[in-house]
Design a protein around this motif. Structure first.
Motif, mmCIF file in Angstrom:
data_model
loop_
_atom_site.group_PDB
_atom_site.id
_atom_site.type_symbol
_atom_site.label_atom_id
_atom_site.label_comp_id
_atom_site.label_asym_id
_atom_site.label_seq_id
_atom_site.Cartn_x
_atom_site.Cartn_y
_atom_site.Cartn_z
ATOM 1 N N GLY A 18 -0.254 -0.975 6.991
ATOM 2 C CA GLY A 18 0.786 -0.829 5.983
ATOM 3 C C GLY A 18 2.190 -1.055 6.503
ATOM 4 N N THR A 55 0.977 4.144 2.572
ATOM 5 C CA THR A 55 1.503 3.963 3.928
ATOM 6 C C THR A 55 3.018 3.791 3.953
ATOM 7 O OG1 THR A 55 1.158 1.555 3.833
ATOM 8 C CG2 THR A 55 -0.658 2.897 4.673
ATOM 9 N N ASP A 103 0.868 -1.181 0.000
ATOM 10 C CA ASP A 103 0.000 0.000 0.000
ATOM 11 C C ASP A 103 0.908 1.236 0.000
ATOM 12 O OD1 ASP A 103 -1.748 2.072 0.458
ATOM 13 O OD2 ASP A 103 -2.475 1.315 2.385
ATOM 14 N N TYR A 133 0.666 -6.912 7.136
ATOM 15 C CA TYR A 133 0.636 -7.729 5.924
ATOM 16 C C TYR A 133 0.679 -9.213 6.315
ATOM 17 C CZ TYR A 133 1.623 -3.567 3.107
ATOM 18 O OH TYR A 133 1.568 -2.327 2.498
#
Length: 378
Positions: free
Chosen positions: A370, A360, A357, A374
Motif C-alpha cells: 500500500g 494501508t 487500498d 503500486y
C-alpha cells in the motif's frame, strides 16, 4: 495565437522551472517511527518524482517544526539533526529522478494528544478551546505496533510571550529543510491546524494583538511567512490555505472572505513562490460553503502578488484544465498519487488508474504494501 496552458506544460514557480503543472499534494502516511524518515520513504517519493510521468512538484507530508507540533504518531519531523540527516536520502532520491520537492512545515496546535506532547503536557492553541476532532496514535503493545484515532486533548492557550518562539520554530524548520536538501517549503496554514486556528473566531478567542480583529488574527501567519522568507528566500516559500474547510474541529468563519483577502494583501509584496488553495471541503464538496476564490486571487494580484496559484480538491484532468484556463497555474492531486506513482502519465492517457487500498493509508512502517507496491504503466 495564445492558448490556455495544459497540465503538461512547463511553468516557472519561484526559484524552480517545473516540467509540468501537476503537483503531488501533501499526504500524511505515518511511516516514520520516532519522527525519523525511513529508507522506504526515499523509494516512495522517488517513484513519484520522474518529471516525464510523475509530479512536476512534490509537497512532502506534513512535517512538524518542533516537539509541540505533533498531532499524529510516526510523522517525520524537521527539528533535530537526526531528522535532517534522515531526510537527505529522500530528497536525493527525488533529485536523482530530476524532480523537485518542498517540505510542508507544520504545527498542529490543538489537534493533538497529551501522549504526543513533551512530558505529557497539554497541546497549545490560540485559546483553550478543545477541538471536536481526532488524532492518530500508534502504540507498542507486547512488541506489536497498532494505531487508531483518539479524541484530541484539551489544549492550553499560548502565552503572548511564547508566540515569537513558535514563529522562530517555523523559520528554523525552513532552514533545516534546505539543509536536508529540499528545494523549498510549504507553510501549513490550513486544515484546522495551528495557523488556521488563529484565523478562525471559533478557535481564537484572544483579546490581545493576536485575536479579535481580522488584522490581529492574521498577524501570526504574516509573521511566520515573513520569517521563513527571511530565512531561505521568498522564491522558495509557499503557503497552504483552506478558507472554508470544516474538519479537525474547524468551523467556517463568517468573515472567511475578508480574512483571507486581507491576509493575501499583506503577503503579496513578499514575492512568494506559490499559494496553495484548498477549494471547499477537503476530500468533500467543493461548494459546501460560499466563497469567491476568483475574488481572492484578484485581491492578491491587485496587491502585487505574483506567486503561482495552486488549486486543490477533487480535480480530474477536465476540471484541472478548466481551472488553468481560468487563471490557476498549478493543480494539486492527493489520493491519486497514493496508488499511481505515474499519475501525470495516466492523466495524459486518460487512465487507467489504480485504486488505493484505504486500509494501508496510515502506518505500516517499512512495509511496501500500500506504499511502494503500486504498479506503474508498462
Amino acid at each position: 495565437m495564445s492558448h490556455s496552458p495544459t497540465l503538461f506544460d512547463p511553468v516557472q514557480v519561484g526559484a524552480w522551472k517545473l516540467p509540468n503543472r501537476v503537483v503531488m499534494a501533501p499526504l500524511t502516511r505515518n511511516r516514520a517511527p520516532g519522527g525519523i524518515p525511513t529508507a522506504i520513504m526515499a523509494t516512495y517519493y522517488g517513484q513519484r518524482a520522474n518529471p516525464a510521468t510523475g509530479a512536476g512538484l512534490i509537497i512532502s507530508e506534513g512535517t512538524p517544526v518542533c516537539e509541540q507540533g505533533y498531532g499524529y504518531s510516526d510523522t517525520p519531523g524537521i527539528h533535530t539533526p537526526e531528522q535532517v540527516e534522515a531526510w537527505k536520502p529522500v530528497t536525493a532520491a527525488v533529485h536523482a529522478q530530476g524532480g523537485h520537492i518542498v517540505c510542508q512545515i507544520w504545527h498542529v496546535g490543538r489537534i493533538s494528544h497529551v501522549e504526543l506532547q513533551p512530558n505529557g503536557q497539554a497541546p497549545v492553541a490560540p485559546s483553550a478551546v478543545r477541538a471536536n476532532a481526532k488524532c492518530y496514535l500508534i502504540k507498542d503493545e507486547n512488541g506489536q505496533r497498532s494505531g487508531g484515532f483518539v479524541d484530541c486533548s484539551e489544549p492550553r492557550a499560548l502565552g503572548i510571550d511564547e508566540i515569537a518562539g513558535v514563529v522562530e520554530s517555523f523559520a528554523q524548520g525552513a532552514r533545516n529543510a534546505i539543509a536536508a536538501g529540499f528545494d523549498g517549503i510549504e507553510i501549513h496554514g490550513a486544515n484546522g491546524y495551528l495557523l488556521d486556528q488563529f484565523l478562525r473566531e471559533e478557535s481564537n478567542r484572544r483579546d490581545d494583538a493576536y485575536g479579535g480583529s481580522i488584522e490581529n488574527r492574521c498577524r501570526i501567519v504574516v509573521e511566520v511567512v515573513r520569517a521563513c522568507c527571511d530565512a531561505i528566500g521568498a522564491d522558495r516559500v509557499g503557503l497552504r490555505l483552506s478558507p472554508v474547510m470544516e474538519g479537525n474541529g474547524a468551523v467556517c468563519d463568517p468573515q472567511a472572505q475578508a480574512i483571507h483577502e486581507h491576509l493575501l494583501r499583506q503577503l503579496a509584496p513578499l514575492g512568494l513562490a506559490f499559494l496553495h488553495l484548498i477549494e471547499g471541503q477537503t476530500g468533500g464538496a467543493r461548494d459546501h460553503k460560499p466563497f469567491d476564490y476568483a475574488a481572492l486571487r484578484q485581491a492578491y494580484r491587485d496587491a502585487g502578488g505574483k506567486g503561482a496559484w495552486m488549486v486543490n480538491n477533487g480535480y480530474d484532468r477536465s476540471l484541472a484544465e478548466q481551472s488553468l484556463a481560468g487563471g490557476a497555474d498549478l493543480v494539486a492531486f492527493g489520493k491519486g498519487f497514493i496508488a499511481n506513482p505515474d499519475l501525470t502519465e495516466r492523466l495524459r492517457r486518460g487512465g487507467p488508474f489504480n485504486e488505493p487500498d484505504r486500509a494501508t493509508f496510515y502506518g505500516g512502517g517499512e512495509a511496501a504494501k500500500g506504499y511502494t507496491d503500486y504498479p506503474a504503466l508498462g
